[in-house]
Design a protein around this motif. Sequence first.
Motif, PDB file in Angstrom:
ATOM      1  N   THR A  22     -14.616  -9.109 -13.114  1.00  0.00           N
ATOM      2  CA  THR A  22     -14.272  -7.776 -12.934  1.00  0.00           C
ATOM      3  C   THR A  22     -16.205  -6.918 -11.821  1.00  0.00           C
ATOM      4  O   THR A  22     -16.366  -6.913 -12.123  1.00  0.00           O
ATOM      5  CB  THR A  22     -14.385  -6.833 -13.904  1.00  0.00           C
ATOM      6  N   THR A  23     -15.207  -6.711 -10.977  1.00  0.00           N
ATOM      7  CA  THR A  23     -16.663  -6.832  -9.349  1.00  0.00           C
ATOM      8  C   THR A  23     -15.365  -5.575  -8.657  1.00  0.00           C
ATOM      9  O   THR A  23     -14.668  -5.986  -7.751  1.00  0.00           O
ATOM     10  CB  THR A  23     -16.969  -8.574  -8.871  1.00  0.00           C
ATOM     11  N   PHE A  24     -16.531  -4.939  -8.428  1.00  0.00           N
ATOM     12  CA  PHE A  24     -16.313  -3.907  -7.549  1.00  0.00           C
ATOM     13  C   PHE A  24     -16.980  -3.335  -6.861  1.00  0.00           C
ATOM     14  O   PHE A  24     -18.581  -2.982  -7.109  1.00  0.00           O
ATOM     15  CB  PHE A  24     -15.175  -2.744  -8.611  1.00  0.00           C
ATOM     16  N   VAL A  50     -22.702  -2.689  -6.046  1.00  0.00           N
ATOM     17  CA  VAL A  50     -21.630  -2.960  -6.146  1.00  0.00           C
ATOM     18  C   VAL A  50     -22.639  -3.595  -7.533  1.00  0.00           C
ATOM     19  O   VAL A  50     -23.348  -3.755  -7.796  1.00  0.00           O
ATOM     20  CB  VAL A  50     -21.376  -4.981  -4.627  1.00  0.00           C
ATOM     21  N   LYS A  51     -21.424  -3.216  -8.614  1.00  0.00           N
ATOM     22  CA  LYS A  51     -21.470  -4.066  -9.831  1.00  0.00           C
ATOM     23  C   LYS A  51     -20.525  -5.095  -9.615  1.00  0.00           C
ATOM     24  O   LYS A  51     -19.261  -5.266  -9.809  1.00  0.00           O
ATOM     25  CB  LYS A  51     -20.911  -2.993 -10.723  1.00  0.00           C
ATOM     26  N   CYS A  52     -21.195  -6.238 -11.430  1.00  0.00           N
ATOM     27  CA  CYS A  52     -20.484  -7.024 -11.411  1.00  0.00           C
ATOM     28  C   CYS A  52     -20.023  -7.528 -13.395  1.00  0.00           C
ATOM     29  O   CYS A  52     -21.379  -7.050 -13.725  1.00  0.00           O
ATOM     30  CB  CYS A  52     -21.129  -8.603 -10.337  1.00  0.00           C
ATOM     31  N   ILE A  53     -19.139  -7.128 -13.796  1.00  0.00           N
ATOM     32  CA  ILE A  53     -19.164  -7.526 -15.506  1.00  0.00           C
ATOM     33  C   ILE A  53     -18.360  -8.372 -15.775  1.00  0.00           C
ATOM     34  O   ILE A  53     -17.088  -9.536 -15.393  1.00  0.00           O
ATOM     35  CB  ILE A  53     -17.848  -5.725 -15.967  1.00  0.00           C
ATOM     36  N   ALA A  89     -29.956 -15.722  -7.234  1.00  0.00           N
ATOM     37  CA  ALA A  89     -28.380 -15.292  -7.003  1.00  0.00           C
ATOM     38  C   ALA A  89     -28.198 -14.449  -6.144  1.00  0.00           C
ATOM     39  O   ALA A  89     -27.641 -14.764  -4.617  1.00  0.00           O
ATOM     40  CB  ALA A  89     -27.495 -16.169  -7.089  1.00  0.00           C
ATOM     41  N   ILE A  90     -27.626 -13.433  -6.577  1.00  0.00           N
ATOM     42  CA  ILE A  90     -27.467 -12.027  -5.729  1.00  0.00           C
ATOM     43  C   ILE A  90     -28.493 -11.456  -4.907  1.00  0.00           C
ATOM     44  O   ILE A  90     -28.465 -11.095  -3.878  1.00  0.00           O
ATOM     45  CB  ILE A  90     -27.389 -11.101  -7.003  1.00  0.00           C
ATOM     46  N   MET A  91     -29.592 -12.145  -5.125  1.00  0.00           N
ATOM     47  CA  MET A  91     -30.921 -11.548  -4.086  1.00  0.00           C
ATOM     48  C   MET A  91     -31.180 -12.186  -2.564  1.00  0.00           C
ATOM     49  O   MET A  91     -31.114 -11.797  -1.883  1.00  0.00           O
ATOM     50  CB  MET A  91     -32.946 -11.239  -4.683  1.00  0.00           C
ATOM     51  N   ALA A 116     -20.860  -3.748   1.529  1.00  0.00           N
ATOM     52  CA  ALA A 116     -20.105  -3.981   0.626  1.00  0.00           C
ATOM     53  C   ALA A 116     -18.955  -4.648   0.213  1.00  0.00           C
ATOM     54  O   ALA A 116     -18.285  -5.407  -0.760  1.00  0.00           O
ATOM     55  CB  ALA A 116     -20.592  -2.882  -0.632  1.00  0.00           C
ATOM     56  N   PRO A 117     -17.922  -3.989   0.654  1.00  0.00           N
ATOM     57  CA  PRO A 117     -16.149  -4.586   0.366  1.00  0.00           C
ATOM     58  C   PRO A 117     -16.276  -5.610   0.282  1.00  0.00           C
ATOM     59  O   PRO A 117     -15.469  -6.729  -0.594  1.00  0.00           O
ATOM     60  CB  PRO A 117     -16.020  -3.060   1.550  1.00  0.00           C
ATOM     61  N   ARG A 118     -16.629  -6.721   1.784  1.00  0.00           N
ATOM     62  CA  ARG A 118     -16.498  -7.512   1.852  1.00  0.00           C
ATOM     63  C   ARG A 118     -17.646  -8.360   1.071  1.00  0.00           C
ATOM     64  O   ARG A 118     -17.776  -8.934   0.763  1.00  0.00           O
ATOM     65  CB  ARG A 118     -16.478  -7.935   2.561  1.00  0.00           C
ATOM     66  N   ALA A 119     -18.642  -8.101   0.944  1.00  0.00           N
ATOM     67  CA  ALA A 119     -19.452  -8.931  -0.083  1.00  0.00           C
ATOM     68  C   ALA A 119     -19.041  -8.860  -1.607  1.00  0.00           C
ATOM     69  O   ALA A 119     -19.779  -9.704  -1.859  1.00  0.00           O
ATOM     70  CB  ALA A 119     -20.654  -8.143  -0.504  1.00  0.00           C
ATOM     71  N   VAL A 120     -18.268  -7.690  -1.692  1.00  0.00           N
ATOM     72  CA  VAL A 120     -18.032  -7.744  -3.458  1.00  0.00           C
ATOM     73  C   VAL A 120     -17.930  -9.453  -4.297  1.00  0.00           C
ATOM     74  O   VAL A 120     -17.627 -10.035  -5.470  1.00  0.00           O
ATOM     75  CB  VAL A 120     -16.715  -6.921  -3.399  1.00  0.00           C
ATOM     76  N   VAL A 121     -16.853 -10.047  -3.533  1.00  0.00           N
ATOM     77  CA  VAL A 121     -16.594 -11.441  -4.314  1.00  0.00           C
ATOM     78  C   VAL A 121     -17.528 -12.416  -3.801  1.00  0.00           C
ATOM     79  O   VAL A 121     -17.701 -13.212  -4.634  1.00  0.00           O
ATOM     80  CB  VAL A 121     -15.139 -12.126  -2.498  1.00  0.00           C
ATOM     81  N   VAL A 122     -18.607 -11.728  -2.593  1.00  0.00           N
ATOM     82  CA  VAL A 122     -19.688 -12.868  -2.972  1.00  0.00           C
ATOM     83  C   VAL A 122     -20.595 -12.317  -3.831  1.00  0.00           C
ATOM     84  O   VAL A 122     -21.178 -14.047  -4.733  1.00  0.00           O
ATOM     85  CB  VAL A 122     -20.602 -12.534  -1.407  1.00  0.00           C
ATOM     86  N   VAL A 123     -20.540 -11.372  -4.288  1.00  0.00           N
ATOM     87  CA  VAL A 123     -21.683 -10.973  -5.438  1.00  0.00           C
ATOM     88  C   VAL A 123     -20.686 -12.230  -7.153  1.00  0.00           C
ATOM     89  O   VAL A 123     -21.676 -12.606  -8.077  1.00  0.00           O
ATOM     90  CB  VAL A 123     -21.873  -9.614  -6.012  1.00  0.00           C
TER      91      VAL A 123
END
Length: 366
Positions: A153-155, A208-211, A234-236, A330-337
């Motif tokens: 769940t990423t948002f 962005v948060k990823c659970i 990975a995220i950095m 960030a909105p387009r990066a949600v799926v990248v995270v």
Amino acid sequence: MAGSVFGNILKCTTWGESHGPALGAVLDGCPAGLAIDEDYIQMFMDRRKPGQSDFSTKRNESDKVMILSGVFEGKTTGTPISLMINNNSQISKDYSNIAECYRPGHADYTFDEKYGFRDYRGGGRSSGRETAGRVAAGAIAIKLLSEFGINFTTFVESVGDISIDYNKFDKNEISNNKLYMPDKDAAEKAAEYLKNVSADKDSSGAVVKCIIDNVPAGLGDPVFDKLDARLASAIMSIGAVKSFEVGNGKAVSKLKGSENNDEFYIDNGEVRKRTNNSGGILGGISDGSSIILTAAFKPTPSIYKSQKTVNNKHEDIELEIKGRHDPIIAPRAVVVVEAMSALVIADALLMNCSSKLDNLKKIYEV
């Protein structure tokens, strides 16, 4: 150029430039027999592609992914999976005025210092468009993890100083607004804020948060390959990320041990935690709780305001950037995270097969 390969057993290599003919990824180490096709990967590509809303670049790319190898009759073969995305909407002349100067907030200067040469068309390898290959490969890792019930769940948690209210958290709302926020009211406020920012020729940062749920305990290693260290790497590695946190993150510095420690208890014979301040990782190893990650994205450095900078002749100049740019990343990066997190978890899952003798005996039915 070194540094385009990520992973231990599950290795992802990205290739290509923002304004080259194509870009993509090669994913090696994926087990044979995983059902995958282009339509599945395309769902993730569509979350990242440009031109989706007023809050993303107007570059008109379909980001149509093609599987060139490693899949036969709808299943992975165990060989390298090559993925390609054509570039169809390059307007390289938009970047002609920066060929000899350094954009503030960009990698132009550092690339010149390192290589003595750079592709100034959209930033080349340092462009956010490089992440298209990551998403294509990450989609396969997500599919692999789904076989074990692991899900994401990423948002977007905040835009500027506008944060979601967790009392209004609605998972279904994430895909209902273009900012991928799980709080409708916050999304509407953020949208209005971004309209004003764009009108002022500026940009905004975001979080962005990823659970990650249902991750088994025991993934990761206790020294250099800590699971949180691998996730941080990975995220950095995503271009615009400037900070990374697991669980309570920097807030732990204000807590006492009695407040931060997660107490254990037994639930139907299983070890559980009463809280999850650790974010699902203890000693670099997953503890069976949800893994909670947070990434802070800087404002898009390409803004339309006039800025002071220098050129490669060491002259002071003023620069007005042209082209098509996101007012917020960030909105387009949600799926990248999500994709990068999945590559780490899937790699750790594969590495764990050899962590103890019992695991090997199960594999070989000894």
